[in-house]
Scaffold this motif. Structure first.
Motif, PDB file in Angstrom:
ATOM      1  N   LEU A  86       0.889  -1.154   0.049  1.00 40.87           N
ATOM      2  CA  LEU A  86       0.037  -0.079  -0.198  1.00 40.87           C
ATOM      3  C   LEU A  86       0.806   1.186   0.122  1.00 40.87           C
ATOM      4  N   LEU A  87       1.909   1.406   0.461  1.00 43.91           N
ATOM      5  CA  LEU A  87       2.723   2.307   0.652  1.00 43.91           C
ATOM      6  C   LEU A  87       3.462   2.690  -0.797  1.00 43.91           C
ATOM      7  N   VAL A  88       4.019   1.758  -1.151  1.00 44.20           N
ATOM      8  CA  VAL A  88       4.622   1.710  -2.335  1.00 44.20           C
ATOM      9  C   VAL A  88       3.761   2.312  -3.442  1.00 44.20           C
ATOM     10  N   ASN A  89       2.450   1.660  -3.526  1.00 41.81           N
ATOM     11  CA  ASN A  89       1.511   2.196  -4.359  1.00 41.81           C
ATOM     12  C   ASN A  89       1.137   3.513  -4.354  1.00 41.81           C
ATOM     13  N   ASP A  90       0.917   4.074  -2.858  1.00 41.38           N
ATOM     14  CA  ASP A  90       0.544   5.408  -2.847  1.00 41.38           C
ATOM     15  C   ASP A  90       1.878   6.464  -3.190  1.00 41.38           C
ATOM     16  N   LEU A  91       3.108   5.780  -3.182  1.00 42.85           N
ATOM     17  CA  LEU A  91       4.006   6.776  -3.517  1.00 42.85           C
ATOM     18  C   LEU A  91       4.492   6.593  -5.257  1.00 42.85           C
ATOM     19  N   GLY A  92       3.584   5.841  -5.623  1.00 39.63           N
ATOM     20  CA  GLY A  92       3.753   5.825  -7.116  1.00 39.63           C
ATOM     21  C   GLY A  92       4.837   5.191  -7.712  1.00 39.63           C
ATOM     22  N   LEU A  93       5.248   4.116  -6.871  1.00 42.42           N
ATOM     23  CA  LEU A  93       6.480   3.396  -7.017  1.00 42.42           C
ATOM     24  C   LEU A  93       6.283   2.090  -7.444  1.00 42.42           C
ATOM     25  N   LEU A  94       4.960   1.551  -7.560  1.00 44.27           N
ATOM     26  CA  LEU A  94       4.682   0.224  -7.785  1.00 44.27           C
ATOM     27  C   LEU A  94       5.049  -0.156  -9.189  1.00 44.27           C
ATOM     28  N   ASN A  95       5.396  -1.405  -9.393  1.00 45.71           N
ATOM     29  CA  ASN A  95       5.969  -1.904 -10.730  1.00 45.71           C
ATOM     30  C   ASN A  95       6.982  -1.129 -11.267  1.00 45.71           C
ATOM     31  N   ASN A  96       7.842  -0.566 -10.266  1.00 46.19           N
ATOM     32  CA  ASN A  96       9.029   0.375 -10.660  1.00 46.19           C
ATOM     33  C   ASN A  96      10.367  -0.367 -10.075  1.00 46.19           C
ATOM     34  N   HIS A  97      11.558  -0.277 -10.866  1.00 48.75           N
ATOM     35  CA  HIS A  97      12.782  -0.914 -10.112  1.00 48.75           C
ATOM     36  C   HIS A  97      13.290   0.081  -9.143  1.00 48.75           C
ATOM     37  N   VAL A  98      12.851   1.538  -9.213  1.00 48.44           N
ATOM     38  CA  VAL A  98      13.424   2.402  -8.196  1.00 48.44           C
ATOM     39  C   VAL A  98      12.688   2.052  -6.983  1.00 48.44           C
TER      40      VAL A  98
END
Length: 277
Positions: A126-138
């Motif tokens: 949920l945190l990574v999704n909220d940060l817009g970093l889901l499905n992202n190598h960063v």
């Protein structure tokens, strides 16, 4: 004297048996990676009649393990560099500086070792999704760094604590600023510990599966362990076992080669921070 000789022979014999038990499965996988699917099923314990190099070509291109291998290499290198850098900074501060709540900060870092990975999966997603970093190598790299800091700081604090504070005081007298003091003096002196920490993190991140499976969904961005797991599931519906074994070899051979080259550094680093003079 005889008891000591007998004990040494027993120790060497036990180590020999242990090495054989480890080597046989590796050799079996490598042998099967050069066989076709028919020979793997009918002659699993025999030397391949012909070397099927096409297994590696199919695993790299058709199955897509090539992109997974490259992704894992890039992610592992960047992540380990960040982990070692940040952990070295924190470990140096915790071992050589006095400040308010120093012990509390150290305990908070160590507490991270007690957090099971599976327990954090839902809030992490949920945190990574909220940060817009889901499905992202960063985003994946940031998560790997965060999960690895506790162990690495705990390890490196012991190494930095062995560096005499008189060296730091002499460097300050000579005019070294904080950054030059750390990167030109303290960082190189902790090299055995840094190499050891890097090796442990490389092995862990290269083989990591669960976090990459949850945070990465695009096929072209998946890491090698996730790609390999997908290939194993596909084998339920097709019979390209040669490509599967070739993929397994691709997953562990780089780590073996890396360990062979750096095993002396690992042994030196494992003992460098163990004795306090």
């Amino acid at each position: 004297m005889r008891n000591k000789i007998a004990g040494n022979w027993f120790l060497h014999f036990t180590m020999l048996i242990a090495n054989i038990l480890i080597f046989i499965p590796i050799l079996w996988v490598i042998m099967n990676s050069f066989k076709n699917s028919k020979d793997i099923l009918t002659r699993p314990f025999y030397v391949p009649r012909e070397l099927e190099w096409s297994n590696y070509l199919r695993a790299w291109t058709e199955v897509g393990l090539g992109s997974g291998f490259i992704n894992s290499v890039i992610i592992t290198i960047i992540t380990v560099c960040l982990i070692v850098l940040f952990s070295a900074m924190a470990a140096y501060t915790l071992s050589h500086k006095n400040f308010l709540l120093k012990k509390t900060v150290y305990v908070l870092f160590i507490t991270g070792l007690m957090l099971p990975t599976f327990l954090a999966m839902t809030p992490l997603f949920l945190l990574v999704n909220d940060l817009g970093l889901l499905n992202n190598h960063v985003g994946l790299i940031f998560v790997y760094v965060a999960f690895s800091l506790s162990f690495t700081i705990f390890m490196l604090t012991a190494f930095f604590s062995q560096i005499p504070k008189t060296l730091e005081e002499a460097a300050v007298i000579d005019g070294c600023g904080p950054f030059r003091l750390f990167f030109s003096i303290m960082f190189p002196l902790a090299k055995p510990g840094l190499v050891t920490a890097a090796i442990f993190n490389i092995v862990g991140i290269w083989n990591e599966y669960v976090i990459a499976l949850i945070l990465i969904s695009s096929d072209n961005m998946k890491t090698l362990p996730v790609k390999l797991a997908n290939l194993m599931m596909i084998q339920q519906y097709r019979t390209d076992w040669g490509a599967l074994y070739a993929g397994i070899v691709l997953s562990f051979v780089p780590i073996i080669i890396f360990y062979i080259f750096f095993q002396r550094k690992l042994i030196e680093g494992s003992t460098a921070g163990a004795i306090k003079e």
